[in-house]
Design a protein around this motif. Structure first.
Motif, PDB file in Angstrom:
ATOM      1  N   LYS A 164       0.891  -1.232   0.156  1.00 43.70           N
ATOM      2  CA  LYS A 164       0.416   0.155   0.045  1.00 43.70           C
ATOM      3  C   LYS A 164       0.890   0.961   0.305  1.00 43.70           C
ATOM      4  CE  LYS A 164      -2.125  -1.226   4.010  1.00 43.70           C
ATOM      5  NZ  LYS A 164      -1.216  -2.090   4.501  1.00 43.70           N
ATOM      6  N   THR A 165       1.732   1.032   1.061  1.00 41.29           N
ATOM      7  CA  THR A 165       2.858   2.348   0.934  1.00 41.29           C
ATOM      8  C   THR A 165       3.272   2.433  -0.427  1.00 41.29           C
ATOM      9  OG1 THR A 165       2.703   2.174   3.195  1.00 41.29           O
ATOM     10  CG2 THR A 165       4.667   3.718   2.190  1.00 41.29           C
ATOM     11  N   THR A 166       3.779   1.476  -0.883  1.00 40.64           N
ATOM     12  CA  THR A 166       4.361   1.624  -1.939  1.00 40.64           C
ATOM     13  C   THR A 166       3.782   1.977  -2.758  1.00 40.64           C
ATOM     14  OG1 THR A 166       6.389   0.057  -1.302  1.00 40.64           O
ATOM     15  CG2 THR A 166       6.237   0.311  -3.575  1.00 40.64           C
TER      16      THR A 166
ATOM     17  N   PHE B 144      -2.810   9.973   1.804  1.00 47.12           N
ATOM     18  CA  PHE B 144      -2.498   9.924   3.257  1.00 47.12           C
ATOM     19  C   PHE B 144      -2.306   8.274   3.596  1.00 47.12           C
ATOM     20  CE2 PHE B 144      -5.272  13.264   4.938  1.00 47.12           C
ATOM     21  CZ  PHE B 144      -5.240  14.005   3.774  1.00 47.12           C
ATOM     22  N   ASP B 145      -1.020   8.132   3.951  1.00 51.89           N
ATOM     23  CA  ASP B 145      -0.096   7.201   4.303  1.00 51.89           C
ATOM     24  C   ASP B 145      -0.923   6.267   5.881  1.00 51.89           C
ATOM     25  OD1 ASP B 145       0.763   4.518   4.538  1.00 51.89           O
ATOM     26  OD2 ASP B 145       2.994   4.872   3.584  1.00 51.89           O
ATOM     27  N   GLU B 146      -1.402   5.723   6.438  1.00 53.36           N
ATOM     28  CA  GLU B 146      -2.191   5.524   8.024  1.00 53.36           C
ATOM     29  C   GLU B 146      -1.450   6.897   8.326  1.00 53.36           C
ATOM     30  OE1 GLU B 146      -0.253   1.948   9.196  1.00 53.36           O
ATOM     31  OE2 GLU B 146      -0.104   1.005   6.953  1.00 53.36           O
ATOM     32  N   PRO B 147      -2.619   7.595   8.173  1.00 53.00           N
ATOM     33  CA  PRO B 147      -2.031   9.220   8.933  1.00 53.00           C
ATOM     34  C   PRO B 147      -2.834   8.958  10.862  1.00 53.00           C
ATOM     35  CG  PRO B 147      -4.176   9.013   7.777  1.00 53.00           C
ATOM     36  CD  PRO B 147      -3.163   8.184   7.716  1.00 53.00           C
TER      37      PRO B 147
HETATM   38 MG   LIG Z   1       2.195   0.827   5.142  1.00 56.22          MG
END
Ligand SMILES: [Mg+2]
Ligand SMILES: Nc1ncnc2c1ncn2[C@@H]1O[C@H](COP(=O)(O)OP(=O)(O)O)[C@@H](O)[C@H]1O
Lengths: 253, 261
Positions: free
Chosen positions: B50-52, B180-183
């Motif tokens: 997901k982050t990537t 938003f990455d796991e804010p």
């Molecule tokens: Mg991640």
């Protein structure tokens, strides 16, 4: 052993005009070379970390050569060697006001600066690498091009980290200026040698010379302590524990 | 069935994305798009990519295959003699202004006040006059509920406050979309709500958003579409009610039962 205290004190407290001029040259060369070396060193550091392979190789080679050869040899090479090969000759420059800027002083400053740049480059690099990667990413995500990111986000944080090593570099620089005496710059060491050859008060004169260097490095040390304290105070602010909000939780825990 | 505030225009479009870290394939042929005004929530087990994927959108990661387009413009690459080559950093930087990003660890600039954090990009990148930039920043701070913190330093703020400032900082560039990455993952539980509230408001204004989160209740509330990832692939996507009440893929079911129960 005989130590002529009277002579020692008179030289220490009322140094000759020639010696004061040597002191001036020592400080001038150290400050100029440190400034130039710091600027050039930043360029070398950025090249060493550039995405471009050629830039990295050039910067790496530069650091390798400078750190792998004696400063004394570099000084002689730049002043005498380059002139002998007809590559570069350092001529005296007449400044406005009738002041002469001797070629040997120019060469000395250049050699010290080029040497300093290699060491400063490694210091900058360690500082930049110790800045949190998230800072680079936040700057990039905002759309900052690399130069702006370094100028406003990375370098201000890196400089806090490397203030102490930079201070040490200038301490070394002050002492390294004595090496420039070999190309005939009348800085403090060469002036002392000259006075000695006329008076043969060797012990007293070199003790006095050592004390003058000790004075310079101690003044610098005091300045750095003051600067560090100021920085520590502002760092407190930057890294203040979340007193107000986490306080309740900690008390409960 | 889509709400009228979502247009048909695809603001972000990723096709056939492949990404390797060394010998591991982290993204494996991902197609992903976001329409203008849409709120897409990306869920999936830890390590699913997901982050990537998020970082590929603004070219914080390069890709080995596939295309990233924002507003129909190719991100990170340009044509040279009929071939795609890596673009100049300056051009990439320019393209990144279209898409704001909010990080798990906030990443505020610690040597700047809250106001400086928010104004630095508009001042230096958009040439907004200082007074206008500061007025806009104060307006944003009111929106995220922190008008009295303008002159505080990040370290003087709680995690929830820092994340709200980070949202304001991203908004100051007036991006077309926000990532938003796991804010809320790095926040103490009592601060999660205040950040989600700001994001909910933002979604209400029609902001285009891509959100990676484990807050399933929030996802169900604000998402127009939920995309589920596993092992570097999109395994399922659809409207939140459908995904949460009737997941099709076994891995989605496993994921949801792990988080919801
Ligand atoms: Mg991640
Ligand atoms: N910089 C990196 N170098 C090597 N492997 C990485 C890197 N970043 C992520 N990975 C790997 O890629 C995979 C996907 O990671 P990530 O996108 O962070 O997943 P998620 O955000 O869904 O948890 C994981 O297996 C992770 O270990």
């Amino acid at each position: 052993m005989h130590f002529d205290w009277g002579y020692f004190w008179s030289q220490l407290l009322t140094p000759s005009g020639a010696f004061l001029h040597g002191l001036f040259l020592t400080v001038l060369m150290a400050v100029a070379a440190q400034l130039l070396g710091s600027i050039f060193g930043l360029g070398v550091a950025l090249c060493k970390m550039a995405p471009n392979r050629v830039l990295r190789a050039v910067a790496g080679g530069y650091i390798w050569i400078i750190r792998g050869t004696p400063l004394l040899v570099q000084i002689v090479f730049i002043y005498t060697g380059l002139a002998a090969a007809n590559i570069l000759r350092f001529n005296d420059i007449a400044l406005p006001g009738g002041v002469i800027f001797p070629g040997s002083v120019q060469a000395g400053i250049l050699a010290l600066a080029l040497n300093e740049a290699a060491y400063m480059a490694e210091i900058y690099r360690s500082g930049i690498l110790s800045v949190d990667r998230g800072q680079f990413e936040a700057a990039k995500a905002l759309g900052m091009p690399p130069a702006m990111m370094f100028r406003y986000i990375i370098m201000p944080q890196a400089l806090r980290i490397i203030l102490l090593p930079i201070g040490n570099q200038f301490n070394i620089m002050l002492k390294n200026t004595t090496l420039v005496s070999v190309i005939g710059v009348s800085e403090m060491l060469l002036v002392t040698e000259t006075i000695n050859s006329a008076t043969f008060r060797t012990f007293e004169l070199y003790a006095m010379l050592a004390l003058y260097f000790l004075l310079l490095t101690s003044l610098w040390h005091l300045f750095m302590s003051w600067a560090e304290q100021r920085l520590a105070r502002s760092s407190d602010r930057l890294a203040a524990p979340r007193k107000t909000l986490a306080g309740g939780k900690e008390a409960a825990a | 069935m889509k709400p009228p505030r979502i247009s048909d225009e695809r603001l972000i479009e990723l096709t056939g994305i492949e990404k390797w870290f060394g010998k591991t394939k982290v993204l494996d042929g991902v197609d992903f798009h976001v329409r203008k005004g849409e709120v897409v929530v990306l869920i999936g087990p830890s390590g699913s990519g997901k982050t990537t994927l998020l970082r590929c959108i603004n070219h914080l990661e390069t890709v080995e295959a596939g295309q990233v387009k924002v507003r129909d413009e190719l991100i990170g690459y340009r044509m040279r003699r009929g071939r795609l080559v890596a673009d100049y950093e300056r051009n990439i930087a320019y393209q990144r202004r279209e898409v704001g990003m909010v990080f798990q660890r906030f990443n505020l600039f610690p040597h700047m006040t809250v106001l400086e954090n928010i104004t630095i990009a508009p001042l230096k990148l958009r040439d907004v006059p200082r007074q206008k930039a500061e007025e806009d920043a104060m307006e944003l701070l009111r929106k995220v509920g922190l008008p009295d913190k303008a002159h505080a330093y990040p370290a003087q703020l709680s995690g929830g406050q820092q994340q709200r400032v980070a949202i304001a900082r991203a908004l100051a560039m007036q991006p077309a979309a926000l990532l938003f990455d796991e804010p809320t993952s790095a926040l103490d539980p009592e601060m999660v709500g205040e950040v989600l509230a700001v994001m909910r408001d933002l979604a209400g204004t029609g902001m285009t958003m891509v959100i990676v989160t484990h807050e399933m209740g929030f996802a169900r509330q604000v998402a127009d579409r939920v995309v589920v990832m596993a092992n570097g692939q999109v395994i399922e996507e659809g409207e939140p009610d459908r995904i949460f009440s009737d997941p099709q893929h076994p891995k989605t079911r496993a994921l949801l039962s792990a988080v919801l129960h």
